[in-house]
Motif scaffolding. Structure first.
Motif, PDB file in Angstrom:
ATOM      1  N   ILE A 242       0.858  -1.202   0.000  1.00  0.00           N
ATOM      2  CA  ILE A 242       0.000   0.000   0.000  1.00  0.00           C
ATOM      3  C   ILE A 242       0.888   1.246   0.000  1.00  0.00           C
ATOM      4  O   ILE A 242       0.653   2.210  -0.731  1.00  0.00           O
TER       5      ILE A 242
ATOM      6  N   ALA B  10      -7.550  -2.926  -3.895  1.00  0.00           N
ATOM      7  CA  ALA B  10      -7.370  -1.884  -2.877  1.00  0.00           C
ATOM      8  C   ALA B  10      -6.859  -0.638  -3.603  1.00  0.00           C
ATOM      9  O   ALA B  10      -5.875  -0.696  -4.332  1.00  0.00           O
ATOM     10  N   GLU B  11      -7.569   0.474  -3.415  1.00  0.00           N
ATOM     11  CA  GLU B  11      -7.197   1.700  -4.127  1.00  0.00           C
ATOM     12  C   GLU B  11      -6.776   2.746  -3.116  1.00  0.00           C
ATOM     13  O   GLU B  11      -7.465   2.954  -2.112  1.00  0.00           O
ATOM     14  N   ARG B  12      -5.636   3.370  -3.374  1.00  0.00           N
ATOM     15  CA  ARG B  12      -5.148   4.411  -2.479  1.00  0.00           C
ATOM     16  C   ARG B  12      -5.793   5.723  -2.903  1.00  0.00           C
ATOM     17  O   ARG B  12      -5.564   6.215  -4.008  1.00  0.00           O
TER      18      ARG B  12
ATOM     19  N   VAL C   1      -7.508   4.014   2.180  1.00  0.00           N
ATOM     20  CA  VAL C   1      -7.485   2.886   1.249  1.00  0.00           C
ATOM     21  C   VAL C   1      -8.902   2.336   1.118  1.00  0.00           C
ATOM     22  O   VAL C   1      -9.522   1.966   2.111  1.00  0.00           O
TER      23      VAL C   1
ATOM     24  N   THR D 282     -11.334  -0.584  -0.372  1.00  0.00           N
ATOM     25  CA  THR D 282     -11.198  -1.946  -0.901  1.00  0.00           C
ATOM     26  C   THR D 282     -12.521  -2.424  -1.495  1.00  0.00           C
ATOM     27  O   THR D 282     -13.603  -2.030  -1.055  1.00  0.00           O
TER      28      THR D 282
END
Ligand code: SAM
Length: 221
Positions: free
Chosen positions: A163, A187-189, A194, A196
């Motif tokens: 991450i 999972a996107e920052r 974050v 998910t």
């Protein structure tokens, strides 16, 4: 009998990928192009375009073609992107990524697999990839941050190191769960947090390392 790999490859894309909802044209184009049979040993070449994983030695596998396509589509790789793969294995997923991204970095913990994957990718003419031997649960700090990271082994939890090596807006695609079955997670920052999203169930060999499973494929206590 001479095997017609190009026809087999197109049938794999039409039936196993388009037939199951993979829609991204760039992704589908990469699967029509990359010769999957060159990533497996002679005894498995005739099965290279079938709908299942195949052994690649050292107790590891080249994943089912559909799963590679799904993970690639989930990663949403843009032209020129910098991507990291954890679990080089045969190098097939890395070749697909090399078709779609600008730079591909890939980490494999087993040196003989990493060496063979390098040879296969070089023989096919790919130049935009770099492979190293190491514990991919730590990511690859030197070239971070990445637009996307794909993990091709099953993790007990999302590794924090990965991450931390994503760009803002970058995506991590990873199987998370127990050692016999996992859920594919995106999972996107985004904005310091974050987000998910669960995609589907899946079964992968274990991700072994500091932020993964212990050496026997079970969680260290
Ligand atoms: N992407 C591969 C391909 O296209 O052939 C398939 C990968 S195979 C399903 C999973 C790979 O992850 C194995 O080669 C295994 O050795 C590797 N692996 C497991 N734990 C790892 C870790 N901590 N770091 C790097 N590689 C790891």
């Amino acid at each position: 009998m001479k095997l017609d790999f190009e026809s087999q490859r197109n049938r794999m894309v039409d039936e196993q990928m388009i037939g199951r909802g993979i829609r991204n044209d760039r992704v589908l184009g990469a699967f029509r192009k990359v010769p999957r049979h060159t990533f497996v040993s002679d005894e498995y070449r005739a099965s290279a375009y079938e709908d299942f994983p195949l052994p690649i030695g050292n107790g590891q596998t080249i994943s089912q073609p559909f799963m590679v396509a799904l993970m690639t589509e989930c990663l949403a790789v843009k032209e020129g992107a910098k991507v990291l793969e954890i679990g080089t294995g045969s190098g097939y997923q890395a070749a697909i990524l090399a078709e779609l991204a600008g730079e591909v970095y890939s980490v494999e913990r087993i040196d003989v697999l990493a060496d063979r994957a390098k040879e296969t990718l070089s023989a096919l003419g790919y130049k935009n990839f770099t492979i190293k031997v190491g514990d991919g649960t730590l990511g690859w700090q030197e070239f971070s941050p990445y637009d996307g990271i794909v993990v091709t082994a099953g993790a007990p939890k999302i590794p924090e190191n990965l991450i931390g090596q994503l760009k803002e807006g970058g995506r991590l695609v990873i199987p998370v769960g127990g050692s016999f079955g996992q859920t594919l997670v995106i999972a996107e920052r985004a904005g310091g947090s974050v987000k998910t999203k669960e995609v589907c169930g899946c079964v992968f060999v274990p991700l072994i390392g500091k932020e993964g499973w212990g050496d026997r494929g079970v969680k260290d206590v």
